[in-house]
Design a protein around this motif. Structure first.
Motif, PDB file in Angstrom:
ATOM      1  N   TYR A  48       0.838  -1.200   0.000  1.00 61.06           N
ATOM      2  CA  TYR A  48       0.000   0.000   0.000  1.00 61.06           C
ATOM      3  C   TYR A  48       0.872   1.250   0.000  1.00 61.06           C
ATOM      4  O   TYR A  48       1.965   1.257   0.565  1.00 61.06           O
ATOM      5  CB  TYR A  48      -0.883   0.047   1.259  1.00 61.06           C
ATOM      6  CG  TYR A  48      -2.194  -0.692   1.152  1.00 61.06           C
ATOM      7  CD1 TYR A  48      -3.402  -0.017   1.305  1.00 61.06           C
ATOM      8  CD2 TYR A  48      -2.236  -2.056   0.909  1.00 61.06           C
ATOM      9  CE1 TYR A  48      -4.625  -0.685   1.219  1.00 61.06           C
ATOM     10  CE2 TYR A  48      -3.446  -2.734   0.831  1.00 61.06           C
ATOM     11  CZ  TYR A  48      -4.630  -2.045   0.993  1.00 61.06           C
ATOM     12  OH  TYR A  48      -5.830  -2.714   0.901  1.00 61.06           O
ATOM     13  N   PHE A  49       0.352   2.305  -0.602  1.00 68.17           N
ATOM     14  CA  PHE A  49       0.933   3.630  -0.414  1.00 68.17           C
ATOM     15  C   PHE A  49       0.386   4.164   0.908  1.00 68.17           C
ATOM     16  O   PHE A  49      -0.667   4.814   0.955  1.00 68.17           O
ATOM     17  CB  PHE A  49       0.535   4.567  -1.558  1.00 68.17           C
ATOM     18  CG  PHE A  49       1.227   4.307  -2.864  1.00 68.17           C
ATOM     19  CD1 PHE A  49       2.475   4.842  -3.142  1.00 68.17           C
ATOM     20  CD2 PHE A  49       0.620   3.521  -3.839  1.00 68.17           C
ATOM     21  CE1 PHE A  49       3.114   4.618  -4.350  1.00 68.17           C
ATOM     22  CE2 PHE A  49       1.249   3.285  -5.061  1.00 68.17           C
ATOM     23  CZ  PHE A  49       2.499   3.830  -5.306  1.00 68.17           C
ATOM     24  N   ASN A  50       1.066   3.867   2.001  1.00 70.41           N
ATOM     25  CA  ASN A  50       0.578   4.289   3.313  1.00 70.41           C
ATOM     26  C   ASN A  50       1.669   4.947   4.156  1.00 70.41           C
ATOM     27  O   ASN A  50       1.629   4.919   5.380  1.00 70.41           O
ATOM     28  CB  ASN A  50      -0.055   3.108   4.072  1.00 70.41           C
ATOM     29  CG  ASN A  50       0.839   1.891   4.103  1.00 70.41           C
ATOM     30  OD1 ASN A  50       2.033   1.997   3.891  1.00 70.41           O
ATOM     31  ND2 ASN A  50       0.250   0.724   4.360  1.00 70.41           N
ATOM     32  N   ASP A  51       2.639   5.531   3.465  1.00 68.18           N
ATOM     33  CA  ASP A  51       3.699   6.295   4.111  1.00 68.18           C
ATOM     34  C   ASP A  51       3.584   7.757   3.680  1.00 68.18           C
ATOM     35  O   ASP A  51       2.724   8.098   2.865  1.00 68.18           O
ATOM     36  CB  ASP A  51       5.069   5.715   3.737  1.00 68.18           C
ATOM     37  CG  ASP A  51       5.133   4.202   3.970  1.00 68.18           C
ATOM     38  OD1 ASP A  51       4.585   3.747   4.997  1.00 68.18           O
ATOM     39  OD2 ASP A  51       5.693   3.486   3.119  1.00 68.18           O
ATOM     40  N   LEU A  52       4.439   8.601   4.209  1.00 68.96           N
ATOM     41  CA  LEU A  52       4.353  10.031   3.913  1.00 68.96           C
ATOM     42  C   LEU A  52       5.685  10.593   3.431  1.00 68.96           C
ATOM     43  O   LEU A  52       6.741  10.210   3.930  1.00 68.96           O
ATOM     44  CB  LEU A  52       3.929  10.811   5.167  1.00 68.96           C
ATOM     45  CG  LEU A  52       2.560  10.490   5.750  1.00 68.96           C
ATOM     46  CD1 LEU A  52       2.369  11.224   7.062  1.00 68.96           C
ATOM     47  CD2 LEU A  52       1.445  10.838   4.772  1.00 68.96           C
ATOM     48  N   PRO A  76       9.234  -1.393  -1.155  1.00 69.50           N
ATOM     49  CA  PRO A  76       8.766  -2.058  -2.367  1.00 69.50           C
ATOM     50  C   PRO A  76       7.469  -2.831  -2.106  1.00 69.50           C
ATOM     51  O   PRO A  76       7.195  -3.230  -0.966  1.00 69.50           O
ATOM     52  CB  PRO A  76       9.913  -3.020  -2.721  1.00 69.50           C
ATOM     53  CG  PRO A  76      10.618  -3.258  -1.435  1.00 69.50           C
ATOM     54  CD  PRO A  76      10.481  -1.998  -0.637  1.00 69.50           C
ATOM     55  N   GLY A  77       6.690  -3.006  -3.160  1.00 70.08           N
ATOM     56  CA  GLY A  77       5.458  -3.772  -3.034  1.00 70.08           C
ATOM     57  C   GLY A  77       5.672  -5.246  -3.337  1.00 70.08           C
ATOM     58  O   GLY A  77       6.797  -5.754  -3.354  1.00 70.08           O
ATOM     59  N   GLY A 150       5.153   7.764  -8.367  1.00 69.51           N
ATOM     60  CA  GLY A 150       4.581   6.422  -8.338  1.00 69.51           C
ATOM     61  C   GLY A 150       3.591   6.142  -9.438  1.00 69.51           C
ATOM     62  O   GLY A 150       2.766   5.224  -9.324  1.00 69.51           O
ATOM     63  N   TYR A 151       3.647   6.933 -10.523  1.00 70.97           N
ATOM     64  CA  TYR A 151       2.868   6.681 -11.741  1.00 70.97           C
ATOM     65  C   TYR A 151       1.356   6.737 -11.519  1.00 70.97           C
ATOM     66  O   TYR A 151       0.598   6.269 -12.365  1.00 70.97           O
ATOM     67  CB  TYR A 151       3.267   5.332 -12.350  1.00 70.97           C
ATOM     68  CG  TYR A 151       4.758   5.235 -12.587  1.00 70.97           C
ATOM     69  CD1 TYR A 151       5.353   5.840 -13.692  1.00 70.97           C
ATOM     70  CD2 TYR A 151       5.585   4.600 -11.667  1.00 70.97           C
ATOM     71  CE1 TYR A 151       6.732   5.788 -13.889  1.00 70.97           C
ATOM     72  CE2 TYR A 151       6.969   4.546 -11.859  1.00 70.97           C
ATOM     73  CZ  TYR A 151       7.529   5.139 -12.964  1.00 70.97           C
ATOM     74  OH  TYR A 151       8.885   5.096 -13.150  1.00 70.97           O
ATOM     75  N   GLY A 152       0.919   7.280 -10.384  1.00 68.93           N
ATOM     76  CA  GLY A 152      -0.504   7.388 -10.111  1.00 68.93           C
ATOM     77  C   GLY A 152      -1.181   6.068  -9.832  1.00 68.93           C
ATOM     78  O   GLY A 152      -2.410   5.963  -9.955  1.00 68.93           O
ATOM     79  N   ASN A 156      -3.908   1.068  -2.966  1.00 63.25           N
ATOM     80  CA  ASN A 156      -3.768  -0.299  -2.458  1.00 63.25           C
ATOM     81  C   ASN A 156      -2.940  -1.209  -3.355  1.00 63.25           C
ATOM     82  O   ASN A 156      -3.009  -2.437  -3.220  1.00 63.25           O
ATOM     83  CB  ASN A 156      -5.151  -0.922  -2.241  1.00 63.25           C
ATOM     84  CG  ASN A 156      -5.938  -1.067  -3.539  1.00 63.25           C
ATOM     85  OD1 ASN A 156      -5.525  -0.544  -4.576  1.00 63.25           O
ATOM     86  ND2 ASN A 156      -7.055  -1.773  -3.487  1.00 63.25           N
ATOM     87  N   ASP A 157      -2.139  -0.629  -4.270  1.00 63.59           N
ATOM     88  CA  ASP A 157      -1.330  -1.487  -5.145  1.00 63.59           C
ATOM     89  C   ASP A 157      -0.122  -0.712  -5.667  1.00 63.59           C
ATOM     90  O   ASP A 157      -0.218   0.009  -6.667  1.00 63.59           O
ATOM     91  CB  ASP A 157      -2.174  -2.012  -6.306  1.00 63.59           C
ATOM     92  CG  ASP A 157      -1.483  -3.122  -7.082  1.00 63.59           C
ATOM     93  OD1 ASP A 157      -0.355  -3.484  -6.701  1.00 63.59           O
ATOM     94  OD2 ASP A 157      -2.072  -3.633  -8.049  1.00 63.59           O
ATOM     95  N   ILE A 158       1.031  -0.909  -5.021  1.00 67.71           N
ATOM     96  CA  ILE A 158       2.260  -0.235  -5.432  1.00 67.71           C
ATOM     97  C   ILE A 158       2.733  -0.715  -6.805  1.00 67.71           C
ATOM     98  O   ILE A 158       3.408   0.008  -7.542  1.00 67.71           O
ATOM     99  CB  ILE A 158       3.362  -0.461  -4.367  1.00 67.71           C
ATOM    100  CG1 ILE A 158       2.992   0.283  -3.081  1.00 67.71           C
ATOM    101  CG2 ILE A 158       4.729   0.011  -4.864  1.00 67.71           C
ATOM    102  CD1 ILE A 158       3.928  -0.012  -1.926  1.00 67.71           C
ATOM    103  N   ARG A 159       2.367  -1.955  -7.151  1.00 71.75           N
ATOM    104  CA  ARG A 159       2.774  -2.555  -8.442  1.00 71.75           C
ATOM    105  C   ARG A 159       4.294  -2.503  -8.583  1.00 71.75           C
ATOM    106  O   ARG A 159       5.024  -2.905  -7.687  1.00 71.75           O
ATOM    107  CB  ARG A 159       2.056  -1.873  -9.600  1.00 71.75           C
ATOM    108  CG  ARG A 159       0.527  -1.967  -9.521  1.00 71.75           C
ATOM    109  CD  ARG A 159      -0.134  -1.345 -10.736  1.00 71.75           C
ATOM    110  NE  ARG A 159      -1.578  -1.288 -10.564  1.00 71.75           N
ATOM    111  CZ  ARG A 159      -2.407  -0.709 -11.414  1.00 71.75           C
ATOM    112  NH1 ARG A 159      -1.935  -0.118 -12.517  1.00 71.75           N
ATOM    113  NH2 ARG A 159      -3.699  -0.691 -11.182  1.00 71.75           N
ATOM    114  N   ASP A 160       4.753  -2.011  -9.733  1.00 72.22           N
ATOM    115  CA  ASP A 160       6.197  -1.953  -9.983  1.00 72.22           C
ATOM    116  C   ASP A 160       6.754  -0.541  -9.797  1.00 72.22           C
ATOM    117  O   ASP A 160       7.809  -0.210 -10.321  1.00 72.22           O
ATOM    118  CB  ASP A 160       6.508  -2.459 -11.394  1.00 72.22           C
ATOM    119  CG  ASP A 160       5.840  -1.628 -12.487  1.00 72.22           C
ATOM    120  OD1 ASP A 160       5.021  -0.735 -12.153  1.00 72.22           O
ATOM    121  OD2 ASP A 160       6.124  -1.867 -13.667  1.00 72.22           O
TER     122      ASP A 160
END
Length: 209
Positions: A48-52, A76-77, A150-152, A156-160
């Motif tokens: 997840y993107f859950n950091d700042l 990394p995800g 992060g490419y938008g 809930n999905d960092i992907r690559d």
């Protein structure tokens, strides 16, 4: 008296004896892992993107002020954890403070202005792929741990988006981040300026009082 989020971050940095830049037009780049934009701790779930990503500066009263705050990832995800670029495991940057980044271009197919690693940092090698640092092998070196967009991708999905880099989720917010840090007087004096960055665990910040 309520302690602000910026004050809590600075208190933690003081406790750790980290450098803090308080001069006029000097910016402090900080990543807080496992926290929401209101400063509360979250569950820091994997992928997840859950950091700042945060910029703190000091005002004329020498008080810390958040000049920018954006959702990001310091980890990394699933993709690069399961498909690491290094056989020793995906790189997870160690908590701490590093003077290690310059303005440059990140990426090959979609290059964009970012902060590029030019100094050594510490990483934990997630060989067991459990998405935790505990017990992992530690290395110091140059690993291409850049600060880019992060490419938008969805929250809930960092992907690559990250193989270990410090990634702001949205492209337009990353552009704003770069604009703001390039207003730092040290960069304006020397475009080869090497930026310090601090990575903090959200569950270690001082409590609000």
């Amino acid at each position: 008296m309520t302690t602000t989020f910026a004050e809590r971050i600075i208190q933690y940095m003081e406790q750790q004896n980290y450098e803090i830049w308080r001069g006029k037009l000097e910016k402090n780049i900080i990543y807080v892992e496992g926290a929401d934009t209101d400063g509360t701790e979250n569950d820091d779930r994997p992928n997840y993107f859950n950091d700042l990503r945060i910029i703190i500066a000091f005002n004329d009263k020498f008080q810390p002020v958040i000049e920018g705050i954006w959702i990001a990832s310091t980890e990394p995800g699933y993709y690069y954890t399961d498909n690491p670029m290094n056989p020793k495991g995906a790189a997870r940057i160690g908590f701490g403070q590093y003077i290690a980044w310059q303005v440059g271009l990140h990426g090959y197919s979609n290059p964009h202005e970012s902060l590029i690693q030019v100094g050594e940092v510490k990483v934990h090698r997630d060989y067991d792929r459990n998405m935790k640092r505990t017990g992992d092998r530690i290395e110091w070196g140059y690993f291409g741990i850049n600060q880019h967009w992060g490419y938008g991708y969805p929250i809930n999905d960092i992907r690559d988006a990250s193989a270990g880099c410090l990634v702001g989720r949205l492209c337009e917010e990353h552009i704003d981040f770069m604009y703001r840090i390039k207003s730092d007087r040290r960069y304006r004096f020397d475009e080869r300026f090497v930026y310090p960055t601090t990575i903090i665990p959200g569950d270690r910040l001082p409590t609000i009082h």
